[in-house]
Structure formats: structure tokens, C-alpha cells
Enzyme design. Structure first.
Site: not given
Length: 319
Positions: A111-112
Site C-alpha cells: 500500500h502506498s
């Protein structure tokens, strides 16, 4: 590899482990049998392994999920004095975790910021990565918006590290309410419930309140990122052997700096390049939600990720 005696059953049974590294340990949360195919989960900048607490229990149970805290985050050790936090260091942490578990091939879910670490790792060690899952992130950051700023970022990273090391300030003790409010003020797309979940692992209780666990040398993410040119991006992607799933939240982030968020050209270029080079090995899905969609709309994300983990590559789609 050292295990703790603590077992939790909040959102699914898991165990806590500490993996020895030269500067201390990398803390990980583990779900499922180590006999199953492994999936290493990489959290976002200044987040921690709790980022995946809501998602992993909804994913297929015939996999072995490991969510790690990057160095200086969560329950992992801070880097030794004088050692800066650079993107490449986090990529090497992934390799250390794989070595600790004796994995020769595994999947990555990032994520991210964790997605950019996973993307770089997948190109440096292409033979080790079976599937790469990117949640509201891209495998690299292009230098197209940042060329004139990169030198400034590198300078600020060094200056900030020296400033923190020279500071004699004691740990900042606050109430949980104060820390939560500061977190929410800095993360407009993070809701209160998800913020509380991250702070469960991101804080330590003291006699008069709580303190943040993260290393104060960690400042803004662009100071640690590796930016690549379009030409380098194409070269790196040609090395990928993994099947790639990119899940983009329609109200998520499009750049490391909010000032550049309106410019979606880098996203279009990277998606087109991934589709052209990887062909049937690339899947792109847009879903409603914000940057933390894997925490606040976890059921929707789980359905997409589960299908990808269990099936052959599919063509690009849009919800």
C-alpha cells in the site's frame, strides 16, 4: 527469528515475530501456515503492519501472510545512529525478511509507499516475486514533476537527520487523543477508526501518556524516495517476471506530493507501459474510495485481491 508469546484474535488469529537484523529486529505479524504460499505485506509511509488487520482475514486462507513493520516504524527497531532512511534501505529489508523465512519465491502486497518498495524489489529480484499487488500506489515514482526538487530533497533528508541527532529533546509524551488528532490532521483521508488501529501499534504507553514509536529521523516521504525517469521505468518494468495487479482508489492519491496530485499523466504513462510490456500479466482496477480503501472498504478490496491471488492473470477492468 524470535517469537513472542502474545497471540491475538481481534480480526483473525495471528502471531508476532521479531526477525534479527544487524541494527536490531524487524517486527512482523503472521497469519496462516508457513507451509502455504507466502504473501509479504508492505505498509505505507509512517503507517505499520496494523494497516492490513482488516484486509488479511478476508483473503484466502490457503496463503501465508506476513505483514512487516519497516525499520523505524511500528514495533521494528530504529536504524542505528548515523544511518539514514533511504528507499533502497527499505527494499533491502524485504530481502532480509525473505531470507529469514527462507523464501525463494513469494508474492508482494504493498500500500502506498510499500507499493514503491515492492515495485523496486520485484525488478531487482524478479525471479523471487510471483505476484505484485499495488494498493493505491505505483511501482515507481517518476521524476517528471520533481527533477528540480530531487537535490533539495536529498539535502533536507541529511539536514533533518543531523538536526534530530543533535537534538537533546526528550520523548514527546501526549495523550492518545492528542496524538490521534495530530495524525488525522496530517492525513485527511484517514478516518478516526483506522487512525486508532494504526496507533495501537504505533505508540507506546508511558506513565503520563503515550509516545509515538516511529523514528523522528523519518520526515516527509519524498526525502527518502528514489525517483526514476520514464526511460528507467520502462527498463525496470521489462525485468519484471511477476503478475501485477494495480488497484487504484478513485479518490486516492496520485503523487507523493499533494501539490502534484492533479497531474495524472504519470499514472497514465505507467499504466499504459505496464499494459504494453506485461500484457496479460497486468490487471488494472479502479474502485471507489480514498487512499486508505484497504482499511475502510476492505471487503471490496479483498474480493479483487483474492481473485487475483487465486487465478491466472486477467485483462484490465474498471468498477
Amino acid at each position: 527469528m524470535q517469537g513472542t508469546n502474545d497471540w491475538f484474535c481481534l480480526t483473525g488469529l495471528f502471531s508476532e515475530l521479531r526477525l534479527a537484523v544487524p541494527w536490531g529486529h524487524i517486527a512482523v505479524k503472521v497469519w496462516g501456515s508457513q507451509k502455504n504460499p507466502p504473501v509479504l505485506c508492505l505498509h505505507g509511509w509512517l503507517d505499520n503492519a496494523n494497516s492490513f488487520d482488516r484486509l488479511i482475514p478476508l483473503l484466502p486462507q490457503d496463503f501465508h501472510y506476513v505483514a512487516m513493520d519497516f525499520g523505524g516504524h511500528g514495533l521494528s527497531s530504529h536504524y542505528s545512529p548515523g544511518l539514514p532512511y533511504y528507499h533502497h534501505n527499505f527494499v533491502s529489508e524485504v530481502r532480509r525478511v525473505a531470507a529469514a523465512f527462507k523464501w525463494t519465491r513469494f508474492s508482494l502486497l504493498g500500500h502506498s509507499f510499500g507499493g514503491t518498495v515492492g515495485g523496486m524489489f520485484s525488478c531487482i529480484f524478479p525471479e523471487m516475486v510471483d505476484k505484485l499487488i499495488l494498493l493505491d500506489t505505483l511501482p515507481f515514482l517518476l521524476d517528471s514533476n520533481e527533477t528540480e526538487n530531487i537535490v533539495t530533497y536529498k539535502r533536507r533528508n541529511i539536514e533533518h537527520m543531523l538536526h534530530v541527532e543533535a537534538s537533546q529533546n526528550s520523548l514527546r509524551v501526549s495523550s492518545m487523543e492528542e496524538i490521534l488528532q495530530r495524525l488525522l490532521n496530517k492525513n485527511s483521508q484517514l478516518n478516526k477508526e483506522c487512525g486508532e488501529l494504526l496507533l495501537q501499534r504505533g505508540t507506546t504507553k508511558m506513565a503520563t501518556g503515550v509516545v509515538l514509536n516511529r523514528d523522528r529521523r523519518l520526515s516527509v516521504p519524498e526525502h527518502s524516495f528514489d525517483f526514476v525517469s520514464k526511460e528507467m521505468f520502462v527498463h525496470f518494468i521489462r525485468r519484471l517476471q511477476a503478475n501485477v495487479l494495480l488497484v487504484k482508489a478513485t479518490q486516492g492519491y496520485y503523487d507523493v506530493r499533494r501539490a502534484n496530485d492533479e497531474n495524472k499523466e504519470p499514472l497514465f504513462f505507467m499504466v499504459d507501459t505496464l499494459r504494453t510490456i506485461l500484457k496479460e500479466r497486468f490487471q488494472y482496477v479502479e474502485i471507489p474510495g480514498n487512499h486508505y480503501v484497504h482499511m475502510n472498504n476492505q471487503h471490496l478490496v479483498a474480493g479483487i485481491v483474492s481473485a487475483f491471488l487465486q487465478s491466472q492473470p486477467r485483462t484490465a477492468s474498471r468498477l
